[in-house]
Design a protein around this motif. Sequence first.
Motif, PDB file in Angstrom:
ATOM      1  N   UNK A 132      52.724  83.584  -7.553  1.00 34.63           N
ATOM      2  CA  UNK A 132      51.615  83.770  -8.503  1.00 34.63           C
ATOM      3  C   UNK A 132      51.970  84.812  -9.552  1.00 34.63           C
ATOM      4  N   UNK A 133      52.504  85.946  -9.120  1.00 35.06           N
ATOM      5  CA  UNK A 133      52.845  87.014 -10.048  1.00 35.06           C
ATOM      6  C   UNK A 133      53.937  86.569 -11.021  1.00 35.06           C
ATOM      7  N   UNK A 134      54.997  85.934 -10.505  1.00 33.70           N
ATOM      8  CA  UNK A 134      56.086  85.510 -11.382  1.00 33.70           C
ATOM      9  C   UNK A 134      55.629  84.434 -12.369  1.00 33.70           C
ATOM     10  N   UNK A 135      54.826  83.491 -11.915  1.00 31.81           N
ATOM     11  CA  UNK A 135      54.328  82.465 -12.829  1.00 31.81           C
ATOM     12  C   UNK A 135      53.517  83.103 -13.953  1.00 31.81           C
ATOM     13  N   UNK A 136      52.614  84.019 -13.605  1.00 33.26           N
ATOM     14  CA  UNK A 136      51.805  84.674 -14.626  1.00 33.26           C
ATOM     15  C   UNK A 136      52.678  85.488 -15.570  1.00 33.26           C
ATOM     16  N   UNK A 137      53.621  86.225 -15.013  1.00 36.47           N
ATOM     17  CA  UNK A 137      54.484  87.091 -15.806  1.00 36.47           C
ATOM     18  C   UNK A 137      55.274  86.287 -16.843  1.00 36.47           C
ATOM     19  N   UNK A 138      55.909  85.200 -16.405  1.00 29.74           N
ATOM     20  CA  UNK A 138      56.737  84.424 -17.323  1.00 29.74           C
ATOM     21  C   UNK A 138      55.903  83.588 -18.291  1.00 29.74           C
ATOM     22  N   UNK A 139      54.756  83.092 -17.845  1.00 29.31           N
ATOM     23  CA  UNK A 139      53.904  82.310 -18.745  1.00 29.31           C
ATOM     24  C   UNK A 139      53.233  83.182 -19.798  1.00 29.31           C
ATOM     25  N   UNK A 140      53.088  84.479 -19.544  1.00 31.57           N
ATOM     26  CA  UNK A 140      52.436  85.363 -20.508  1.00 31.57           C
ATOM     27  C   UNK A 140      53.409  85.936 -21.539  1.00 31.57           C
ATOM     28  N   UNK A 141      54.698  85.657 -21.396  1.00 31.33           N
ATOM     29  CA  UNK A 141      55.670  86.143 -22.380  1.00 31.33           C
ATOM     30  C   UNK A 141      55.486  85.406 -23.701  1.00 31.33           C
ATOM     31  N   UNK A 142      55.581  86.145 -24.805  1.00 31.70           N
ATOM     32  CA  UNK A 142      55.506  85.449 -26.099  1.00 31.70           C
ATOM     33  C   UNK A 142      56.750  84.588 -26.307  1.00 31.70           C
TER      34      UNK A 142
END
Length: 140
Positions: free
Chosen positions: A61-71
């Motif tokens: 969950x954390x990694x998905x959110x982290x990478x999807x939130x990158x510009x």
Amino acid sequence: MKTITLALALLLTPGCALFNRSHQPPRAPGAERGDFAFPMMGMKDVESTRIRGDLAMAIALAMDDFFLSMPPLPKDASPAEQCLRRREVWDVEALPHQEGVVIVGLSPRTEECDPHNVALDGGGLYAIDTTQWRILSVRK
């Protein structure tokens, strides 16, 4: 009119199903996949890391959110910026914090992306609710 509405609904239903499919990871071609020899798991002379299911899910969950939130990367992105978009250069720490909460920390291995060790910003800290599987808080 009722028949047209029903026919339209039936035609659109299979199309909607396409949006609910989960991502299927890539797989090696059949010949490569079939001949792979797995090592024996759980043997004392084999080094392995066992991760509890709740920790693995919190990390995902954390990694998905982290990478999807990158510009989006700019067209002139540096090699270091491009490198930081690869998940395998990130280290992860997971800490059961309190009942139903796991803290997940993400930090880049800067030596992988920048051999000169110029300070690279990045990383994040996530509080994951493991009872309802949601992100409680993020610090970047």
